[in-house]
Design an enzyme around this catalytic site. Sequence first.
Site, PDB file in Angstrom:
ATOM      1  N   CYS A  68      32.479   9.888  12.857  1.00  0.00           N
ATOM      2  CA  CYS A  68      31.714   8.724  12.405  1.00  0.00           C
ATOM      3  C   CYS A  68      32.598   7.818  11.548  1.00  0.00           C
ATOM      4  CB  CYS A  68      30.488   9.133  11.602  1.00  0.00           C
ATOM      5  SG  CYS A  68      29.577   7.681  11.025  1.00  0.00           S
ATOM      6  N   LYS A 117      20.210  11.502  16.987  1.00  0.00           N
ATOM      7  CA  LYS A 117      20.925  10.806  15.923  1.00  0.00           C
ATOM      8  C   LYS A 117      21.585  11.866  15.033  1.00  0.00           C
ATOM      9  CE  LYS A 117      21.839   7.686  12.758  1.00  0.00           C
ATOM     10  NZ  LYS A 117      22.980   6.797  13.038  1.00  0.00           N
ATOM     11  N   GLY A 163      31.266   5.912  26.323  1.00  0.00           N
ATOM     12  CA  GLY A 163      31.961   4.745  25.788  1.00  0.00           C
ATOM     13  C   GLY A 163      31.819   3.603  26.776  1.00  0.00           C
ATOM     14  N   GLY A 178      29.856  -0.403  23.545  1.00  0.00           N
ATOM     15  CA  GLY A 178      29.505  -1.332  24.621  1.00  0.00           C
ATOM     16  C   GLY A 178      30.604  -1.447  25.668  1.00  0.00           C
ATOM     17  N   ASN A 217      28.732  -1.704  14.848  1.00  0.00           N
ATOM     18  CA  ASN A 217      27.659  -1.226  13.990  1.00  0.00           C
ATOM     19  C   ASN A 217      28.219  -0.543  12.769  1.00  0.00           C
ATOM     20  OD1 ASN A 217      26.893   1.834  13.622  1.00  0.00           O
ATOM     21  ND2 ASN A 217      27.815   1.668  15.655  1.00  0.00           N
ATOM     22  N   SER A 218      27.442  -0.676  11.687  1.00  0.00           N
ATOM     23  CA  SER A 218      27.764   0.014  10.449  1.00  0.00           C
ATOM     24  C   SER A 218      26.452   0.564   9.894  1.00  0.00           C
ATOM     25  CB  SER A 218      28.419  -0.969   9.463  1.00  0.00           C
ATOM     26  OG  SER A 218      28.725  -0.298   8.259  1.00  0.00           O
ATOM     27  N   ASN A 252      23.173  16.356  16.941  1.00  0.00           N
ATOM     28  CA  ASN A 252      24.449  15.899  16.401  1.00  0.00           C
ATOM     29  C   ASN A 252      24.446  16.137  14.896  1.00  0.00           C
ATOM     30  OD1 ASN A 252      26.141  13.646  15.067  1.00  0.00           O
ATOM     31  ND2 ASN A 252      26.814  13.541  17.193  1.00  0.00           N
ATOM     32  N   GLY A 261      25.838   3.863   9.215  1.00  0.00           N
ATOM     33  CA  GLY A 261      26.168   4.782   8.128  1.00  0.00           C
ATOM     34  C   GLY A 261      25.320   6.035   8.073  1.00  0.00           C
ATOM     35  N   LEU A 262      25.016   6.587   9.255  1.00  0.00           N
ATOM     36  CA  LEU A 262      24.364   7.906   9.326  1.00  0.00           C
ATOM     37  C   LEU A 262      23.028   8.000   8.597  1.00  0.00           C
ATOM     38  CD1 LEU A 262      27.197  10.579   9.035  1.00  0.00           C
ATOM     39  CD2 LEU A 262      25.758  10.074  11.001  1.00  0.00           C
TER      40      LEU A 262
END
Lengths: 343, 274
Positions: free
Chosen positions: A149, A64, A262, A236, A88-89, A118, A91-92
């Site tokens: 992001c 992550k 992807g 997806g 998705n949101s 990452n 937000g790190l």
Amino acid sequence: MNRDKLSEPCPKMEYIRNCAVDLCVEIAGISMKNPVMVASGTFGFGEEYAKIYDINRLGAVVTKGITLLPRHGNPPPRLCETPAGLLNSVGLENPGVERFIREEWPRLKKLPVPVIVNIDGDTVEEYREIAKRLSELNGLAALEVNISCPNVEKGGIAFGQDPGSAYEVVRAVKEAATLPVIAKLSPNVTSIQKIAAAVESAGADAVSLINTVLGMAVDIDRQRPVFKRIFAGLSGPAVKPIALRMVWEAYEAVKIPVIGMGGISTWRDAVEFILAGASAVAVGTAGFIDPEAPLKIIDGLEKYLVECSICESALKTSGEDKTIKLRDIVGLAHKNFTEGDFS
Amino acid sequence: MERKGDILAGLLFSTKVIQNVLIAYDIYHMKICCPEVAEKAAPGQFLHIRCSDGPTPLLRRPISIAGANEKDGTVEMVYRVLGEGTRLISQKKAGEILDVMGPLGRGFPVPLDAVDPVLIGGGVGVAPLLYLAQKIAGPLSRSGRSGAAFIGFSTAGEVFGVDFLKSCGFTVFLTTDDGTAGQKGVPTEAFENCIKGHEVQKQFDIVYACGPKPFLAKVKDAAVRGKIPAYLSLEERMACGVGACLGCAVKSAGEGYKKVCRDGPVFEAGEIQL
């Protein structure tokens, strides 16, 4: 069929029995036993899936995204399912680099699989600092610089949408880090080729793409956007054709290896990416539905190499070495397109 | 289904559907055969169910466990058809295969000492409370304590679980929004009236609840006022179900967010903000 004919040895089967498959790839100086990785943000820090399957079979693990300081991430809702896709949101949300080193790294460094971290930042300076700090870790395989992001206020995608700033971030990380550097690119750009070329000239050892595609959803009951940040990142199977096109383009634009991702859900998807130019692939969202998807893809790639036309052509031309190498088919679709006849 | 190694002790199963029947309006009762889950499951945990072989609907659906029988290896779920995913699950017939992941999440703490428990459920939120009732029925009757269940539905056609809860030794207070079954009203009010002694005064030692967020917020308020520890089971949309994607966030009482799938779905009321 005639019984006598069945008892005769089939030359193809005989050949398959005698040939070995080599799935090894080397990317940015990282030796991987197979080209299948997990995509950042879909695998946490590996702890969850380690309870479900043997993650040591993976080619590499990508964590992550982490930042210099801890982040709480975005308020819910963070997810919205779409046809064949997922917005998705998140937000790190992450514990920050120091807690990562204290709490996650001791477990990760014991994995017999290359671990790629990452990293993300609001400023070039933050990327530089985090790269420097992580370079102190013994056994870390590489850094993946997230300049893509879509779910944060500052930094992230903003750096990845302009060749100049993409160059600047990657250059800074490259200068600060003693590790190989992979630049993770955003699909939300006009020319992926310009961005890919910019990070290559900044010294990136590889590019990985794509991050999520910007999208949105509207809540028709409350008559407002679903997400607080309005836009969110789509992943997806729905994004696969977009990702594939961009991998194809990036392969033509740069000499450094391309890591494709992807919407990859099956080994067939993975083969498409490899033929389009990906030296390795990453599985993300598909792992939410079938955690073992990456393993099934590894098995599928092996069978494909044995059974496909590569094998047949190898049969005609092969000398002593009967090993079929996955790396020989990277980007093969480009060559076949140029040499082939489409009429 | 055999799996190798202890890390694969089992979270992914290809199970057989034994029964899948409509028991109330849009509410189905499914029974599957999965001895591994039946053995390990705790009340409040859930199964993450694949609803389609294709890419749409893409994600699994989290469904709480409504019962488990270690002896015959069966696991039960009671779920509501809300969208395309649950509609596809409702079409599964006996004998068909169901791909499940689980048991997942943190369940209800089952009391070791003698206590008077109260269950509060709204709509399909009653489902995990059925399994909890099944688990605490024995200790309850042995210790001579009594339990109560306040359950509410929008209308008579949606009611389920009443007889089962009674058979587990619980006194059931039923409410419906429209008054077509039980008392007209909501179970949170009925519960509050009860602990305030408006009708029958009763003291409880522990609250277990499941339902929509606003419903749980009311339960939490009532439990705090009555100084009773409360455990709340949250319903939330999820992607991975195991804590990797960070998608099912709920505001923590402290800083940041908890994840419903991994830190919950059952939370001690003080852990989260609703």
